[in-house]
Scaffold this motif. Structure first.
Motif, short mmCIF file in Angstrom:
data_model
loop_
_atom_site.label_atom_id
_atom_site.label_comp_id
_atom_site.label_asym_id
_atom_site.label_seq_id
_atom_site.Cartn_x
_atom_site.Cartn_y
_atom_site.Cartn_z
N LEU A 142 -1.47 -4.92 -1.33
CA LEU A 142 -0.86 -5.71 -0.25
C LEU A 142 -1.75 -6.86 0.18
O LEU A 142 -1.27 -7.96 0.45
CB LEU A 142 -0.52 -4.81 0.94
N VAL A 143 -3.05 -6.61 0.25
CA VAL A 143 -4.01 -7.66 0.61
C VAL A 143 -3.90 -8.82 -0.38
O VAL A 143 -3.80 -9.99 0.02
CB VAL A 143 -5.45 -7.10 0.64
N SER A 161 8.54 -4.70 5.48
CA SER A 161 8.45 -4.43 4.04
C SER A 161 7.10 -3.80 3.69
O SER A 161 7.04 -2.85 2.90
CB SER A 161 8.64 -5.74 3.26
N ILE A 162 6.04 -4.33 4.27
CA ILE A 162 4.70 -3.78 4.02
C ILE A 162 4.65 -2.32 4.45
O ILE A 162 4.19 -1.46 3.70
CB ILE A 162 3.63 -4.60 4.77
N GLY A 198 4.55 4.84 -0.97
CA GLY A 198 3.56 4.96 -2.03
C GLY A 198 3.76 3.94 -3.15
O GLY A 198 3.19 4.07 -4.22
N GLU A 199 4.55 2.92 -2.86
CA GLU A 199 4.88 1.90 -3.86
C GLU A 199 3.68 1.00 -4.17
O GLU A 199 3.52 0.54 -5.30
CB GLU A 199 6.04 1.07 -3.31
N VAL A 200 2.85 0.76 -3.16
CA VAL A 200 1.70 -0.14 -3.31
C VAL A 200 0.50 0.42 -2.55
O VAL A 200 0.65 1.21 -1.63
CB VAL A 200 2.00 -1.56 -2.78
#
Length: 53
Positions: free
Chosen positions: A30-31, A15-16, A23-25
């Motif tokens: 994420l961190v 997922s990550i 470019g979603e996140v």
């Protein structure tokens, strides 16, 4: 012990990679979301010792 256990499950790692590639996140997002270090997220996204493919 032969090595460290990954902090995140393989579905979370996929997922990550997908979300970052699309470019979603951002890496910083994420961190914060997964409560891991930048180096962990970087290894998941760009490959490294903990990344299984």
């Amino acid at each position: 012990m032969t090595g460290k256990q990954p902090k995140l499950s393989e579905p979370a790692r996929r997922s990550i990679r997908r979300r970052y590639a699309e470019g979603e996140v951002s890496l910083a997002d994420l961190v914060a979301e997964y409560s891991v270090g930048r180096s962990t997220i970087h290894r998941i996204i760009h490959g490294g010792p903990e990344t299984s493919r």
